[in-house]
Scaffold this active site. Structure first.
Site, PDB file in Angstrom:
ATOM      1  N   LYS A  18       0.829  -1.216   0.000  1.00  0.00           N
ATOM      2  CA  LYS A  18       0.000   0.000   0.000  1.00  0.00           C
ATOM      3  C   LYS A  18       0.858   1.259   0.000  1.00  0.00           C
ATOM      4  O   LYS A  18       0.644   2.172  -0.787  1.00  0.00           O
ATOM      5  CB  LYS A  18      -0.901   0.001   1.242  1.00  0.00           C
ATOM      6  CG  LYS A  18      -1.556   1.342   1.523  1.00  0.00           C
ATOM      7  CD  LYS A  18      -2.399   1.330   2.774  1.00  0.00           C
ATOM      8  CE  LYS A  18      -1.664   1.565   4.068  1.00  0.00           C
ATOM      9  NZ  LYS A  18      -1.427   2.972   4.439  1.00  0.00           N
ATOM     10  N   ASN A  19       1.857   1.299   0.904  1.00  0.00           N
ATOM     11  CA  ASN A  19       2.626   2.527   1.062  1.00  0.00           C
ATOM     12  C   ASN A  19       3.669   2.744  -0.029  1.00  0.00           C
ATOM     13  O   ASN A  19       4.383   3.742  -0.021  1.00  0.00           O
ATOM     14  CB  ASN A  19       3.262   2.578   2.457  1.00  0.00           C
ATOM     15  CG  ASN A  19       2.206   2.817   3.532  1.00  0.00           C
ATOM     16  OD1 ASN A  19       1.073   3.183   3.216  1.00  0.00           O
ATOM     17  ND2 ASN A  19       2.573   2.600   4.791  1.00  0.00           N
ATOM     18  N   CYS A 117      -4.797  12.791  13.299  1.00  0.00           N
ATOM     19  CA  CYS A 117      -5.558  11.573  13.060  1.00  0.00           C
ATOM     20  C   CYS A 117      -5.462  10.696  14.294  1.00  0.00           C
ATOM     21  O   CYS A 117      -4.868  11.088  15.302  1.00  0.00           O
ATOM     22  CB  CYS A 117      -5.097  10.861  11.802  1.00  0.00           C
ATOM     23  SG  CYS A 117      -3.608   9.922  11.996  1.00  0.00           S
ATOM     24  N   ARG A 122       0.707  14.541  13.381  1.00  0.00           N
ATOM     25  CA  ARG A 122       1.221  14.355  12.031  1.00  0.00           C
ATOM     26  C   ARG A 122       1.241  15.625  11.175  1.00  0.00           C
ATOM     27  O   ARG A 122       0.574  15.713  10.145  1.00  0.00           O
ATOM     28  CB  ARG A 122       0.437  13.241  11.332  1.00  0.00           C
ATOM     29  CG  ARG A 122       0.424  11.966  12.121  1.00  0.00           C
ATOM     30  CD  ARG A 122      -0.306  10.852  11.434  1.00  0.00           C
ATOM     31  NE  ARG A 122       0.430  10.316  10.293  1.00  0.00           N
ATOM     32  CZ  ARG A 122      -0.034   9.344   9.522  1.00  0.00           C
ATOM     33  NH1 ARG A 122      -1.205   8.820   9.749  1.00  0.00           N
ATOM     34  NH2 ARG A 122       0.694   8.890   8.518  1.00  0.00           N
ATOM     35  N   ASP A 305       4.399   0.452  12.146  1.00  0.00           N
ATOM     36  CA  ASP A 305       3.217  -0.187  11.566  1.00  0.00           C
ATOM     37  C   ASP A 305       3.061  -1.655  11.970  1.00  0.00           C
ATOM     38  O   ASP A 305       2.086  -2.304  11.578  1.00  0.00           O
ATOM     39  CB  ASP A 305       3.246  -0.065  10.029  1.00  0.00           C
ATOM     40  CG  ASP A 305       3.064   1.368   9.557  1.00  0.00           C
ATOM     41  OD1 ASP A 305       2.638   2.216  10.363  1.00  0.00           O
ATOM     42  OD2 ASP A 305       3.353   1.646   8.374  1.00  0.00           O
ATOM     43  N   ARG A 397      -8.669  -0.638   4.634  1.00  0.00           N
ATOM     44  CA  ARG A 397      -7.819   0.421   4.069  1.00  0.00           C
ATOM     45  C   ARG A 397      -6.486  -0.153   3.629  1.00  0.00           C
ATOM     46  O   ARG A 397      -5.887   0.327   2.677  1.00  0.00           O
ATOM     47  CB  ARG A 397      -7.551   1.513   5.116  1.00  0.00           C
ATOM     48  CG  ARG A 397      -8.763   2.309   5.485  1.00  0.00           C
ATOM     49  CD  ARG A 397      -8.364   3.446   6.377  1.00  0.00           C
ATOM     50  NE  ARG A 397      -7.404   4.311   5.689  1.00  0.00           N
ATOM     51  CZ  ARG A 397      -6.959   5.448   6.170  1.00  0.00           C
ATOM     52  NH1 ARG A 397      -7.369   5.868   7.338  1.00  0.00           N
ATOM     53  NH2 ARG A 397      -6.094   6.169   5.489  1.00  0.00           N
TER      54      ARG A 397
HETATM   55  N1  EPU Z   1       6.540  14.639  10.940  1.00  0.00           N
HETATM   56  C1  EPU Z   1       6.591  15.986  11.245  1.00  0.00           C
HETATM   57  N2  EPU Z   1       6.554  16.888  10.218  1.00  0.00           N
HETATM   58  C2  EPU Z   1       6.452  16.506   8.921  1.00  0.00           C
HETATM   59  C3  EPU Z   1       6.408  15.132   8.609  1.00  0.00           C
HETATM   60  C4  EPU Z   1       6.447  14.213   9.650  1.00  0.00           C
HETATM   61  O1  EPU Z   1       6.656  16.361  12.404  1.00  0.00           O
HETATM   62  O2  EPU Z   1       6.409  17.372   8.045  1.00  0.00           O
HETATM   63  C5  EPU Z   1       6.598  13.637  12.034  1.00  0.00           C
HETATM   64  C6  EPU Z   1       5.307  12.836  12.167  1.00  0.00           C
HETATM   65  O3  EPU Z   1       4.340  13.520  12.921  1.00  0.00           O
HETATM   66  C7  EPU Z   1       5.804  11.570  12.815  1.00  0.00           C
HETATM   67  C8  EPU Z   1       7.203  11.379  12.195  1.00  0.00           C
HETATM   68  O4  EPU Z   1       7.570  12.667  11.700  1.00  0.00           O
HETATM   69  O5  EPU Z   1       5.938  11.759  14.192  1.00  0.00           O
HETATM   70  C9  EPU Z   1       7.289  10.396  11.061  1.00  0.00           C
HETATM   71  O6  EPU Z   1       6.211  10.584  10.165  1.00  0.00           O
HETATM   72  P1  EPU Z   1       6.312  10.267   8.610  1.00  0.00           P
HETATM   73  O7  EPU Z   1       6.220  11.552   7.862  1.00  0.00           O
HETATM   74  O8  EPU Z   1       7.452   9.376   8.309  1.00  0.00           O
HETATM   75  O9  EPU Z   1       4.941   9.456   8.389  1.00  0.00           O
HETATM   76  P2  EPU Z   1       4.076   9.484   7.069  1.00  0.00           P
HETATM   77  O10 EPU Z   1       4.975   9.672   5.913  1.00  0.00           O
HETATM   78  O11 EPU Z   1       2.931  10.401   7.255  1.00  0.00           O
HETATM   79  C10 EPU Z   1       4.258   6.934   6.512  1.00  0.00           C
HETATM   80  C11 EPU Z   1       3.301   5.801   6.318  1.00  0.00           C
HETATM   81  C12 EPU Z   1       2.689   5.421   7.652  1.00  0.00           C
HETATM   82  C13 EPU Z   1       3.837   5.003   8.584  1.00  0.00           C
HETATM   83  C14 EPU Z   1       4.853   6.143   8.696  1.00  0.00           C
HETATM   84  C15 EPU Z   1       6.069   5.793   9.532  1.00  0.00           C
HETATM   85  C16 EPU Z   1       2.507   6.180   4.047  1.00  0.00           C
HETATM   86  C17 EPU Z   1       1.401   6.563   3.141  1.00  0.00           C
HETATM   87  N3  EPU Z   1       2.258   6.225   5.372  1.00  0.00           N
HETATM   88  O12 EPU Z   1       3.500   8.013   7.056  1.00  0.00           O
HETATM   89  O13 EPU Z   1       1.844   4.302   7.423  1.00  0.00           O
HETATM   90  O14 EPU Z   1       3.339   4.697   9.859  1.00  0.00           O
HETATM   91  O15 EPU Z   1       5.297   6.526   7.385  1.00  0.00           O
HETATM   92  O16 EPU Z   1       6.707   4.677   9.009  1.00  0.00           O
HETATM   93  O17 EPU Z   1       3.591   5.828   3.597  1.00  0.00           O
HETATM   94  C18 EPU Z   1       0.070   2.813   7.879  1.00  0.00           C
HETATM   95  O18 EPU Z   1       0.283   2.277   6.782  1.00  0.00           O
HETATM   96  O19 EPU Z   1      -0.703   2.305   8.744  1.00  0.00           O
HETATM   97  C19 EPU Z   1       0.704   4.086   8.178  1.00  0.00           C
HETATM   98  C20 EPU Z   1       0.261   4.905   9.127  1.00  0.00           C
END
Ligand code: EPU
Length: 418
Positions: A18-19, A117, A122, A305, A397
């Site tokens: 998915k990701n 969320c 996030r 995850d 999802r």
């Molecule tokens: N963060 C910030 N600022 C930003 C971006 C991130 O503070 O601009 C923080 C977040 O709040 C969090 C940390 O950095 O505390 C890491 O977040 P990240 O940006 O890596 O998460 P994401 O890209 O939103 C993806 C996956 C998630 C997975 C996370 C961590 C996708 C679509 N989603 O989310 O997947 O948990 O990386 O590995 O790739 C899931 O599939 O259930 C899921 C939540």
């Protein structure tokens, strides 16, 4: 509806990730021709993203390919819309992945700012700061991020923290920017590498993915491509864990052991036997579940995850397990539900102390997010009696027809229409 206590055994197939599919879908917005994603599973998030791409003017079809696999085909349409509406972003935060591609290709984007969320606040400040360094102007109006740029220019961007979709967004934007972009402290996740592979197939000039410095030399245009998506490493951990929690023997075909070293190591230390077999990973457990400690971390650390699923497993451990969640501040929503089954878990801040119990008992439970739902299903498989998991739309999802795959392994699990 799960009648617990059955030992799972057999072979099942791991779906496409998915990701990795979601960023690949976003990347299609950069291309002048169609992008085909081979192995894309039937998931709610992919259907939602397809809807978003439809709003942005693309034509999306999801059907069987000549080789029998599922192919998601995204053809750029004539319409040139650049807005991701609140109605979609509020149901799926990954919608923010269209920001970089829209800005790079069309010079503007209007994206509903995702709110918090179930698992944490996030924010997307890192995405925005990176795009600003590349010359974008951004502002917030009526809950929407409005961004524009004549043409993005290459820049040196150092992330404050590891962010997966932040790295992906900037990598996509930089592919069409003028000049060279260097992303430092980039995320190392295999999904980032999968996206780099697709972008290269589209004509992009990228190197360094999988290390913390990614260099992207912008090109004038990108073309369509066909991309075989990587296997889902979270599912590749969830299915064998479903086997292990029941004292079973499950082989996840398509799983790539090298992308899940941290999970494999914890499984082994918990007393499970893990073997790479041709085309997959086999996990079996006969003795007691040994309690082990887990701390989530960006890749190659233990994935957040898989934290909820592993906690369900540890709730039946032979001692104490300390589970620390370092990525998201509110990712223990499954704890209260597991407790309803008799699990003994105390939470303090970002740490859960799990005192293993000899058995869990079935109960009606409420799913709160995708991975929490999976953890409740795993607990239900091992519990005595019947477990009813409500709100399983969360499960849909990210896992395609999970109940079918688990029942093919011997589980007594059915989807009950309400
Ligand atoms: N963060 C910030 N600022 C930003 C971006 C991130 O503070 O601009 C923080 C977040 O709040 C969090 C940390 O950095 O505390 C890491 O977040 P990240 O940006 O890596 O998460 P994401 O890209 O939103 C993806 C996956 C998630 C997975 C996370 C961590 C996708 C679509 N989603 O989310 O997947 O948990 O990386 O590995 O790739 C899931 O599939 O259930 C899921 C939540």
């Amino acid at each position: 509806m799960i009648k617990g206590g059955r030992r799972l055994s057999g072979t099942c197939r791991v779906s496409g990730a998915k990701n990795a599919v979601l960023p690949a879908m976003a990347a299609s917005l950069l291309a002048e021709g169609p992008v085909e994603i081979v192995g894309a599973p039937r998931l709610r998030d992919i259907a939602t993203f397809s809807k978003l791409l439809g709003i942005l003017g693309a034509e999306v079809t999801h059907g069987g390919g000549a080789d029998g696999g599922e192919v998601l085909r995204i053809a750029p349409g004539d319409a040139r819309k650049a807005e991701a509406p609140y109605e979609l972003v509020k149901t799926m935060r990954a919608s923010v992945l269209v920001l970089g591609p829209l800005l790079a290709r069309q010079g503007r984007a209007r994206i509903s700012l995702p709110g918090g969320c179930a698992i944490g606040a996030r924010p997307i400040d890192q995405h925005l700061r990176g795009l600003e360094l590349m010359g974008a102007r951004t502002s917030l109006s009526e809950g929407y991020i409005e961004a524009s740029a004549d043409r993005l220019s290459g820049a040196a961007v150092t992330f404050d923290m590891k962010t997966v979709t932040g790295t992906e967004n900037l990598m996509m934007a930089a592919s069409l920017a003028k000049g060279t972009t260097v992303l430092s402290n980039a995320a190392l996740e295999p999904e980032v590498c999968d996206l780099a592979r697709l972008l290269r197939a589209m004509g992009a000039d990228i190197e360094g993915e999988g290390t913390d410095e990614i260099v992207i030399r912008g090109v004038r245009s990108l073309h369509g491509a066909r991309h075989e998506v990587m296997a889902d490493r979270i599912e590749a951990a969830t299915l064998p864990l479903a086997g292990a929690i029941t004292g079973g023997d499950v082989t996840a075909m398509g799983a790539d052991a090298s992308s899940m070293n941290a999970v494999v190591e914890k499984l082994r230390r918990s007393g499970a036997e893990v073997d790479s077999v041709p085309g997959g990973v086999r996990v079996r457990r006969e003795g007691p579940i040994r309690s082990v400690n887990v701390k989530t971390a960006p890749y190659p650390g233990f994935p957040t995850d898989v934290q909820a699923q592993f906690m369900a497993y540890m709730s039946l451990g032979d001692g104490f397990s300390i589970i620390s969640e370092t990525i998201f501040e509110n990712r223990f929503m499954h704890v209260a539900e597991l407790r309803r089954m008799g699990a003994r878990i105390d939470v303090s801040g970002n740490t859960a102390a799990v005192k293993g119990v000899p058995a869990l008992s079935g109960a009606p439970l409420m799913a709160t997010d995708l991975r929490a739902s999976a953890s409740l299903v795993l607990a239900g498989l091992a519990a005595k009696g019947t477990t009813e998991v409500l709100r399983i739309y969360h499960l849909d999802r990210g896992y395609e027809a999970l109940e079918h795959r688990l029942s093919s392994l011997g589980a007594d699990i059915t989807r009950v229409k309400e």
